[in-house]
Design an enzyme around this catalytic site. Sequence first.
Site, PDB file in Angstrom:
ATOM      1  N   TRP A 157       0.829  -1.284   0.011  1.00 25.29           N
ATOM      2  CA  TRP A 157       0.142   0.002   0.083  1.00 25.29           C
ATOM      3  C   TRP A 157       0.875   1.350   0.018  1.00 25.29           C
ATOM      4  O   TRP A 157       0.456   2.260  -0.265  1.00 25.29           O
ATOM      5  CB  TRP A 157      -1.031  -0.043   1.176  1.00 25.29           C
ATOM      6  N   ASN A 158       2.241   1.181   0.318  1.00 28.40           N
ATOM      7  CA  ASN A 158       2.836   2.499   0.363  1.00 28.40           C
ATOM      8  C   ASN A 158       3.230   3.197  -0.950  1.00 28.40           C
ATOM      9  O   ASN A 158       3.181   4.287  -0.994  1.00 28.40           O
ATOM     10  CB  ASN A 158       4.171   2.080   1.172  1.00 28.40           C
ATOM     11  N   GLY A 234       5.805  -6.817   0.403  1.00 22.30           N
ATOM     12  CA  GLY A 234       5.076  -6.655   1.542  1.00 22.30           C
ATOM     13  C   GLY A 234       5.842  -6.905   2.828  1.00 22.30           C
ATOM     14  O   GLY A 234       7.171  -7.069   2.962  1.00 22.30           O
ATOM     15  N   SER A 235       4.994  -7.272   3.715  1.00 22.88           N
ATOM     16  CA  SER A 235       5.778  -7.466   5.194  1.00 22.88           C
ATOM     17  C   SER A 235       6.544  -8.833   5.339  1.00 22.88           C
ATOM     18  O   SER A 235       6.081  -9.955   4.393  1.00 22.88           O
ATOM     19  CB  SER A 235       4.747  -7.531   6.388  1.00 22.88           C
ATOM     20  N   GLU A 256       9.997  -9.012  -2.064  1.00 20.51           N
ATOM     21  CA  GLU A 256      10.742  -7.792  -1.431  1.00 20.51           C
ATOM     22  C   GLU A 256       9.945  -7.778  -0.381  1.00 20.51           C
ATOM     23  O   GLU A 256       8.747  -7.181  -0.122  1.00 20.51           O
ATOM     24  CB  GLU A 256      10.553  -6.937  -2.485  1.00 20.51           C
ATOM     25  N   LEU A 257      10.705  -7.742   0.810  1.00 21.29           N
ATOM     26  CA  LEU A 257      10.214  -7.918   2.317  1.00 21.29           C
ATOM     27  C   LEU A 257      10.731  -6.545   2.906  1.00 21.29           C
ATOM     28  O   LEU A 257      11.127  -5.555   2.373  1.00 21.29           O
ATOM     29  CB  LEU A 257      10.319  -9.302   2.796  1.00 21.29           C
ATOM     30  N   CYS A 290      10.396   0.818   2.726  1.00 23.10           N
ATOM     31  CA  CYS A 290      11.227  -0.315   3.098  1.00 23.10           C
ATOM     32  C   CYS A 290      12.680   0.048   3.156  1.00 23.10           C
ATOM     33  O   CYS A 290      13.469  -0.538   4.008  1.00 23.10           O
ATOM     34  CB  CYS A 290      10.783  -1.509   2.361  1.00 23.10           C
ATOM     35  N   GLU A 390      11.263  -3.441  12.308  1.00 18.66           N
ATOM     36  CA  GLU A 390      10.660  -2.742  11.500  1.00 18.66           C
ATOM     37  C   GLU A 390       9.631  -1.582  12.040  1.00 18.66           C
ATOM     38  O   GLU A 390       8.653  -2.129  12.449  1.00 18.66           O
ATOM     39  CB  GLU A 390      10.362  -3.204  10.012  1.00 18.66           C
ATOM     40  N   GLU A 467      14.171  -6.821  -7.845  1.00 13.36           N
ATOM     41  CA  GLU A 467      13.619  -5.997  -9.021  1.00 13.36           C
ATOM     42  C   GLU A 467      14.557  -4.980  -9.822  1.00 13.36           C
ATOM     43  O   GLU A 467      15.436  -4.737  -9.158  1.00 13.36           O
ATOM     44  CB  GLU A 467      12.402  -5.112  -8.363  1.00 13.36           C
TER      45      GLU A 467
END
Length: 488
Positions: A157-158, A234-235, A256-257, A290, A390, A467
Amino acid sequence: MAFDATADHIKAGMFVGGDWLFPHPREVIEVENPADETVIGTIPAGTPEDADQAIRSAAQAQRAWSVLPAIERGRAVSRLARLIERRSEEFARLITREQGKPITQARGEVGATVGFLDYAAENARRIGGDIVASDNPNEEIQIRRHPYGVVVGLTAWNYPAALAARKIGPALVAGNAFVMLAHEFTPFSGLFIAALAKEAGIPDGVLNVVTGRGPVIGQALVEHPATAMITMTGSNRAGREIFRTAADGMKVLRLELGGKAPFIVMEDADLDRAVAAALTARYTNCGQICTCNERMYLHRDIADAFLDRFVAASKALRIGDPMGDPDLGPKVSGAEVAKIAGQVDQAVASGAQLLLPGGPLTDGAYAKGHWYAPTVLEVADNAAAIMQEEVFGPVVPAMRVDDFDHALRLANDTGFGLSAYVFTRDHRRLMRTPAALKFGEIYVNRANGEQFQAFHNGWGQSGLGGEDGQYGFDGYLRKQTLYMNWDE
């Protein structure tokens, strides 16, 4: 376009097979504006049946899409980029309404969205392979690249637009079809892209966007037997769940966490530059990145001077209506505010010193919305939760270190391995940094902000794959080895 991003109340369906689906009767999810808690629209709460329909549509469309010349696929993605560019202001305002970032930052996100698509389109003529010498006479070995088939994308969502484009562009140019689950907090950005994709001439079914809750429709997408690859931002918790769910089907994963980026400042650093970068790297998007500056390690000789400047600058940041372009907008949800408030309370109870109290804002202009003021702490124990977990908000702890080795040791004392920062003018330290810091992405004497042609990847608990750039693009293609023998 069936999707009206300018409506006061957006009633959106899912985009599957080139059509807008408004399944009835169906539970809907309300989407709120984080700045004032007004409901800006509704989306369907997708079901496993919806996931199946989207995956089947993608699988059917992918066969014809994959045999198109790559340059044709690239041109279609480039047309999508131009359409987004043409409606950039409308798109930016939509992002601000659903996500809460200041409008200038939303405009920057739209620019990044276009950039990701353009870079992917440029790779259409770079899909190559290799010819390897064989040990046998009259034979050559060819290494070819092929699309996976159906790729499922789960976005955060960010950065709801940029993260979508980061995945959609390379997946489509490589010849895959794509099914995206738009996050329930910020679904309209993905649906906006889907609407323009149809206008850009991307064939029906090649790009599908579904909506709903991750544990329901997201799990169904991951489990589906026709899903070949899953790319998710995400998380860590969600990433581990996807890892377990995908294991039975041996799905290819790109995860990608989270991150817990250390921000190291040595005694020889340019303090003005370091403070400015620390502010940008902590407070952009209200700290919801992140790669954010999550913990600062400051050489004892400059710690007081750095913290004095950093705290004063943090206190001066403007917080308010994101359409008015402040420095900080709201957090995305009330639950997020409660989470970081709890982390700060725990840190203080464990002995952290509050240098800037900040905290939740709830009065006056902040009576509605999800507001959190910049908060700075000084911590003595690197094992404290605030130094290990985090935060993902405008909160930053700092520790004093004796020397570069001390800073490196503390920075590496984490399960995360996404991003790190180093500020020093010592050439010997700079040369040691890449081998010494166990992170996939390191910013030296600058703030964060990855570039399209580079590679964004995490180590350890921060994920798998990566990515961007040529390495990221290649991740959407699988290799095939062909032993070509012409011996009669």
